[in-house]
Design a protein around this motif. Structure first.
Motif, PDB file in Angstrom:
ATOM      1  N   CYS A   8       0.833  -1.207   0.000  1.00  0.00           N
ATOM      2  CA  CYS A   8       0.000   0.000   0.000  1.00  0.00           C
ATOM      3  C   CYS A   8       0.869   1.260   0.000  1.00  0.00           C
ATOM      4  CB  CYS A   8      -0.918  -0.001   1.219  1.00  0.00           C
ATOM      5  SG  CYS A   8      -2.005   1.436   1.312  1.00  0.00           S
ATOM      6  N   ALA A  15     -11.826   0.119  -6.632  1.00  0.00           N
ATOM      7  CA  ALA A  15     -10.701  -0.806  -6.766  1.00  0.00           C
ATOM      8  C   ALA A  15     -10.559  -1.303  -8.200  1.00  0.00           C
ATOM      9  CB  ALA A  15     -10.876  -1.979  -5.798  1.00  0.00           C
ATOM     10  N   SER A  52      -5.376  -2.762  -6.068  1.00  0.00           N
ATOM     11  CA  SER A  52      -6.189  -2.134  -5.029  1.00  0.00           C
ATOM     12  C   SER A  52      -6.909  -3.164  -4.170  1.00  0.00           C
ATOM     13  CB  SER A  52      -7.226  -1.196  -5.655  1.00  0.00           C
ATOM     14  OG  SER A  52      -6.594  -0.155  -6.367  1.00  0.00           O
ATOM     15  N   THR A 105      -4.264   1.120  -2.091  1.00  0.00           N
ATOM     16  CA  THR A 105      -3.712   0.925  -3.429  1.00  0.00           C
ATOM     17  C   THR A 105      -2.209   1.147  -3.442  1.00  0.00           C
ATOM     18  OG1 THR A 105      -3.827   1.657  -5.745  1.00  0.00           O
ATOM     19  CG2 THR A 105      -4.202   3.343  -4.049  1.00  0.00           C
TER      20      THR A 105
END
Length: 245
Positions: free
Chosen positions: A60, A102, A113, A172
């Motif tokens: 992330c 996402a 994501s 993400t």
């Protein structure tokens, strides 16, 4: 920043320009979100162990946070059934938007994501104290993304929608610049939520979940879930946003 996560920054990760960020924000609003903000992973260095975005998704780089507001009218009726129904049901809409975000990021922006559930399921549960914690604290995600601030009793407050937002987020590996932090919104001399709590569950900076849960939630004779108390929300001068103060 929490040094544990320094190694996750990969120069090959997609990067959104500020123009692209605003385009993505508008798409998310078009999906049905009322607000949307972005937070770079550096902002979560103080997250408790186990509740950092990278504890869920190690790659992330950014968190996309958004909210969907309940109508004002639901604060003007008995909370048990009408408010209760939509308060529970809105999580499905938030989850649907998170899923769409996402997919969009992966398809259009070349990233990866992870949508996070708006409510349950989650793992942490202290049965003795009836205390649960979501996979991530949506309220803290939203503060870091500049959507709003926390009230004295940890209710999340937005300038336009007050405390009526149900929050969702997407993790993400796309790098997105953080939005500016929001100015404090909880009125400094106001303690109405704390003083009005019928179960005395609230205190400045926190809530005793056991006291709250035992008073706030129930069920009808037929077994429908009910919200027996939402007074901390409806008594708040900021419930409808800063414009009503």
């Amino acid at each position: 920043m929490n040094e544990e996560y320094n190694g996750n920054r990969d120069a090959s990760n997609p990067v959104l320009s500020n123009v692209s960020k605003e385009q993505l924000r508008q798409i998310i609003l078009d999906y049905g979100a009322h607000v949307c903000g972005f937070a770079d992973i550096d902002r979560f260095g103080d997250a408790p162990k186990g509740f950092h975005p990278c504890d869920i998704y190690s790659e992330c780089q950014s968190v996309v946070v958004f909210g969907v507001a309940l109508p004002k009218g639901l604060y003007k009726v008995d909370s048990r059934f009408i408010y209760g129904h939509f308060n529970y049901d809105i999580c499905n809409k938030v989850n649907e938007i998170a899923y769409k975000i996402a997919i969009l990021i992966e398809r259009e922006y070349g990233g990866t994501s992870v949508p996070i559930p708006a409510d349950g399921p989650y793992e942490y549960w202290d049965a003795e104290n009836l205390e649960g914690r979501g996979l991530l604290s949506m309220k803290h995600m939203a503060v870091q993304a500049g959507i709003g601030t926390m009230g004295k009793n940890t209710l999340f407050i937005n300038e336009i929608y007050g405390n009526r937002l149900t929050l969702g987020c997407v993790l993400t590996n796309v790098k997105v610049n953080s939005d500016t932090y929001a100015e404090p919104l909880c009125l400094p001399n106001c303690n109405e939520c704390i003083e009005s709590c019928p179960s005395e569950a609230l205190h400045i900076g926190g809530v005793t979940q056991k006291k709250c849960r035992m008073n706030a939630y129930g069920s009808s004779v037929r077994g429908y879930d009910t919200v027996e108390c939402n007074r901390c929300r409806t008594i708040c001068p900021m419930r409808f946003g800063a414009s009503v103060v």
